[in-house]
Design a protein around this motif. Structure first.
Motif, PDB file in Angstrom:
ATOM      1  N   LYS A 112      17.527  61.898 -88.194  1.00 13.11           N
ATOM      2  CA  LYS A 112      16.352  61.264 -88.799  1.00 13.11           C
ATOM      3  C   LYS A 112      15.077  61.802 -88.165  1.00 13.11           C
ATOM      4  O   LYS A 112      14.105  62.118 -88.864  1.00 13.11           O
ATOM      5  CB  LYS A 112      16.428  59.740 -88.633  1.00 13.11           C
ATOM      6  N   GLU A 113      15.066  61.921 -86.850  1.00 16.47           N
ATOM      7  CA  GLU A 113      13.886  62.433 -86.146  1.00 16.47           C
ATOM      8  C   GLU A 113      13.573  63.874 -86.561  1.00 16.47           C
ATOM      9  O   GLU A 113      12.415  64.217 -86.814  1.00 16.47           O
ATOM     10  CB  GLU A 113      14.094  62.349 -84.635  1.00 16.47           C
ATOM     11  N   ARG A 114      14.616  64.705 -86.650  1.00 20.26           N
ATOM     12  CA  ARG A 114      14.413  66.099 -87.087  1.00 20.26           C
ATOM     13  C   ARG A 114      13.844  66.147 -88.498  1.00 20.26           C
ATOM     14  O   ARG A 114      12.911  66.898 -88.779  1.00 20.26           O
ATOM     15  CB  ARG A 114      15.734  66.876 -87.046  1.00 20.26           C
ATOM     16  N   LEU A 115      14.395  65.333 -89.383  1.00 20.14           N
ATOM     17  CA  LEU A 115      13.922  65.313 -90.769  1.00 20.14           C
ATOM     18  C   LEU A 115      12.479  64.840 -90.831  1.00 20.14           C
ATOM     19  O   LEU A 115      11.658  65.419 -91.546  1.00 20.14           O
ATOM     20  CB  LEU A 115      14.826  64.421 -91.617  1.00 20.14           C
ATOM     21  N   ASP A 116      12.164  63.804 -90.089  1.00 21.80           N
ATOM     22  CA  ASP A 116      10.805  63.275 -90.078  1.00 21.80           C
ATOM     23  C   ASP A 116       9.801  64.316 -89.583  1.00 21.80           C
ATOM     24  O   ASP A 116       8.709  64.447 -90.131  1.00 21.80           O
ATOM     25  CB  ASP A 116      10.736  62.026 -89.203  1.00 21.80           C
ATOM     26  N   LYS A 117      10.183  65.071 -88.563  1.00 22.64           N
ATOM     27  CA  LYS A 117       9.288  66.078 -87.984  1.00 22.64           C
ATOM     28  C   LYS A 117       9.243  67.375 -88.789  1.00 22.64           C
ATOM     29  O   LYS A 117       8.369  68.205 -88.554  1.00 22.64           O
ATOM     30  CB  LYS A 117       9.720  66.391 -86.546  1.00 22.64           C
ATOM     31  N   SER A 118      10.177  67.541 -89.724  1.00 30.11           N
ATOM     32  CA  SER A 118      10.272  68.806 -90.466  1.00 30.11           C
ATOM     33  C   SER A 118       9.122  69.030 -91.441  1.00 30.11           C
ATOM     34  O   SER A 118       8.879  70.153 -91.852  1.00 30.11           O
ATOM     35  CB  SER A 118      11.595  68.851 -91.242  1.00 30.11           C
ATOM     36  N   GLY A 119       8.459  67.961 -91.836  1.00 23.83           N
ATOM     37  CA  GLY A 119       7.394  68.090 -92.817  1.00 23.83           C
ATOM     38  C   GLY A 119       7.900  68.165 -94.250  1.00 23.83           C
ATOM     39  O   GLY A 119       7.127  68.402 -95.185  1.00 23.83           O
ATOM     40  N   LYS A 120       9.177  67.961 -94.452  1.00 24.58           N
ATOM     41  CA  LYS A 120       9.748  68.020 -95.794  1.00 24.58           C
ATOM     42  C   LYS A 120       9.174  66.938 -96.702  1.00 24.58           C
ATOM     43  O   LYS A 120       9.016  67.146 -97.898  1.00 24.58           O
ATOM     44  CB  LYS A 120      11.273  67.885 -95.719  1.00 24.58           C
ATOM     45  N   PHE A 121       8.876  65.797 -96.117  1.00 19.42           N
ATOM     46  CA  PHE A 121       8.369  64.676 -96.902  1.00 19.42           C
ATOM     47  C   PHE A 121       6.938  64.351 -96.496  1.00 19.42           C
ATOM     48  O   PHE A 121       6.584  64.435 -95.324  1.00 19.42           O
ATOM     49  CB  PHE A 121       9.243  63.429 -96.701  1.00 19.42           C
ATOM     50  N   ARG A 122       6.158  63.944 -97.470  1.00 21.79           N
ATOM     51  CA  ARG A 122       4.770  63.536 -97.220  1.00 21.79           C
ATOM     52  C   ARG A 122       4.725  62.212 -96.456  1.00 21.79           C
ATOM     53  O   ARG A 122       3.866  61.997 -95.610  1.00 21.79           O
ATOM     54  CB  ARG A 122       4.043  63.423 -98.555  1.00 21.79           C
ATOM     55  N   ASN A 123       5.659  61.326 -96.777  1.00 19.91           N
ATOM     56  CA  ASN A 123       5.713  60.005 -96.152  1.00 19.91           C
ATOM     57  C   ASN A 123       6.805  59.964 -95.082  1.00 19.91           C
ATOM     58  O   ASN A 123       7.743  60.764 -95.123  1.00 19.91           O
ATOM     59  CB  ASN A 123       5.988  58.938 -97.219  1.00 19.91           C
ATOM     60  N   PRO A 124       6.714  59.018 -94.151  1.00 21.60           N
ATOM     61  CA  PRO A 124       7.732  58.927 -93.102  1.00 21.60           C
ATOM     62  C   PRO A 124       9.099  58.498 -93.651  1.00 21.60           C
ATOM     63  O   PRO A 124       9.177  57.778 -94.649  1.00 21.60           O
ATOM     64  CB  PRO A 124       7.183  57.881 -92.143  1.00 21.60           C
ATOM     65  N   VAL A 125      10.145  58.924 -92.969  1.00 22.06           N
ATOM     66  CA  VAL A 125      11.510  58.519 -93.310  1.00 22.06           C
ATOM     67  C   VAL A 125      11.693  57.065 -92.875  1.00 22.06           C
ATOM     68  O   VAL A 125      11.434  56.725 -91.723  1.00 22.06           O
ATOM     69  CB  VAL A 125      12.537  59.440 -92.618  1.00 22.06           C
ATOM     70  N   VAL A 126      12.119  56.208 -93.808  1.00 23.23           N
ATOM     71  CA  VAL A 126      12.253  54.775 -93.526  1.00 23.23           C
ATOM     72  C   VAL A 126      13.712  54.324 -93.423  1.00 23.23           C
ATOM     73  O   VAL A 126      13.984  53.129 -93.334  1.00 23.23           O
ATOM     74  CB  VAL A 126      11.522  53.926 -94.595  1.00 23.23           C
ATOM     75  N   THR A 127      14.621  55.258 -93.408  1.00 24.97           N
ATOM     76  CA  THR A 127      16.050  54.944 -93.339  1.00 24.97           C
ATOM     77  C   THR A 127      16.351  54.051 -92.146  1.00 24.97           C
ATOM     78  O   THR A 127      15.958  54.356 -91.023  1.00 24.97           O
ATOM     79  CB  THR A 127      16.867  56.243 -93.238  1.00 24.97           C
ATOM     80  N   GLN A 128      17.045  52.962 -92.408  1.00 29.58           N
ATOM     81  CA  GLN A 128      17.492  52.086 -91.331  1.00 29.58           C
ATOM     82  C   GLN A 128      18.745  52.684 -90.706  1.00 29.58           C
ATOM     83  O   GLN A 128      19.592  53.247 -91.409  1.00 29.58           O
ATOM     84  CB  GLN A 128      17.827  50.701 -91.871  1.00 29.58           C
ATOM     85  N   ILE A 129      18.878  52.562 -89.401  1.00 30.46           N
ATOM     86  CA  ILE A 129      20.089  52.976 -88.685  1.00 30.46           C
ATOM     87  C   ILE A 129      20.533  51.765 -87.885  1.00 30.46           C
ATOM     88  O   ILE A 129      19.873  51.369 -86.923  1.00 30.46           O
ATOM     89  CB  ILE A 129      19.806  54.196 -87.784  1.00 30.46           C
ATOM     90  N   VAL A 130      21.625  51.145 -88.340  1.00 29.61           N
ATOM     91  CA  VAL A 130      22.061  49.866 -87.777  1.00 29.61           C
ATOM     92  C   VAL A 130      23.580  49.852 -87.596  1.00 29.61           C
ATOM     93  O   VAL A 130      24.300  50.598 -88.263  1.00 29.61           O
ATOM     94  CB  VAL A 130      21.621  48.690 -88.679  1.00 29.61           C
ATOM     95  N   PRO A 131      24.074  48.992 -86.690  1.00 25.91           N
ATOM     96  CA  PRO A 131      25.523  48.910 -86.498  1.00 25.91           C
ATOM     97  C   PRO A 131      26.225  48.456 -87.775  1.00 25.91           C
ATOM     98  O   PRO A 131      25.706  47.611 -88.516  1.00 25.91           O
ATOM     99  CB  PRO A 131      25.693  47.855 -85.406  1.00 25.91           C
ATOM    100  N   ALA A 132      27.390  49.015 -88.010  1.00 25.49           N
ATOM    101  CA  ALA A 132      28.187  48.596 -89.161  1.00 25.49           C
ATOM    102  C   ALA A 132      28.680  47.173 -88.925  1.00 25.49           C
ATOM    103  O   ALA A 132      29.214  46.862 -87.867  1.00 25.49           O
ATOM    104  CB  ALA A 132      29.367  49.535 -89.359  1.00 25.49           C
ATOM    105  N   GLY A 133      28.448  46.336 -89.899  1.00 24.54           N
ATOM    106  CA  GLY A 133      28.960  44.972 -89.864  1.00 24.54           C
ATOM    107  C   GLY A 133      30.104  44.878 -90.852  1.00 24.54           C
ATOM    108  O   GLY A 133      30.682  45.903 -91.235  1.00 24.54           O
ATOM    109  N   PRO A 134      30.398  43.691 -91.311  1.00 30.33           N
ATOM    110  CA  PRO A 134      31.476  43.550 -92.286  1.00 30.33           C
ATOM    111  C   PRO A 134      31.180  44.345 -93.564  1.00 30.33           C
ATOM    112  O   PRO A 134      30.054  44.342 -94.059  1.00 30.33           O
ATOM    113  CB  PRO A 134      31.507  42.053 -92.585  1.00 30.33           C
TER     114      PRO A 134
END
Length: 156
Positions: A112-134
Motif C-alpha cells: 500500500k505504501e509503495r502504491l501510494d508513493k508511486s504517483g499512480k493515483f491522484r488521490n491517496p489509497v484508502v484501502t483498509q488493512i485489518v485482521p481477518a475476523g469471521p
C-alpha cells in the motif's frame, strides 16, 4: 495452504479474476468485517452490518506468493474511492485487505505504501488493512456467479 481475503467491490468479478490465477486452489465469496453474525446478502446490502463483500482465497504459497495476490488486488479496483467501486456504493464495497498473519499484514502495508508513493493515483489509497475476523460464506447463488452465467467479467 494459506488463506487470503480481499474486498474490492462487487465480489463476482473479484472472484472470477482470482480464480483464474495458477496456485489458487479455491475461492469463496462472502462477508467479513461486520458486527452481525451470519449476515445474508439482503442484510449486507442495507449497509448497516459493517460487512464488506469479500473473496476468501485458498492458495498454495509454494506456487503463488502472497505478494502476487496483492498485485492482482491493486489492479482490480480503484483503491482511492472509499465505500465505492464503479456504480456500487456503500461500505460493503470498500477496498479492504483482511490479513491472516503478521507476514500478510507487513506485505499488505508495504505494498500500500509503495502504491501510494508511486504517483499512480491522484488521490491517496484508502484501502483498509485489518485482521481477518469471521468469514461468512455468501449464498450459493453468489458462488462462481459469473461462471454459472457464462460471463467472463462484470462491470469492473
Amino acid at each position: 495452504m494459506e488463506k487470503a481475503t480481499f474486498g474490492a467491490g462487487c465480489f463476482w468479478g473479484v472472484e472470477a479474476t482470482f480464480r483464474s490465477i495458477p496456485g489458487v486452489v479455491s475461492t469463496l465469496v462472502g462477508y467479513c468485517g461486520g458486527k452481525t453474525d451470519n449476515p445474508t446478502y439482503q442484510d449486507v446490502c442495507t449497509d448497516t452490518t459493517g460487512h464488506a463483500e469479500v473473496v476468501e482465497i485458498t492458495f498454495d504459497p509454494a506456487q503463488l506468493p502472497y505478494e502476487q495476490l496483492l498485485e492482482t488486488f491493486w489492479k482490480l479496483h480503484d483503491p482511492t474511492t472509499p465505500n465505492r467501486q464503479g456504480p456500487d456504493v456503500g461500505s460493503q464495497y470498500r477496498s479492504v485487505i483482511f490479513f491472516h498473519s503478521p507476514a500478510q499484514e507487513a506485505a499488505a502495508r508495504a505494498a500500500k505504501e509503495r502504491l501510494d508513493k508511486s504517483g499512480k493515483f491522484r488521490n491517496p489509497v484508502v484501502t483498509q488493512i485489518v485482521p481477518a475476523g469471521p468469514f461468512y460464506k455468501a449464498e450459493d447463488y453468489h458462488q462462481r456467479y459469473l461462471e454459472k452465467r457464462g460471463l467472463a467479467s462484470c462491470h469492473l
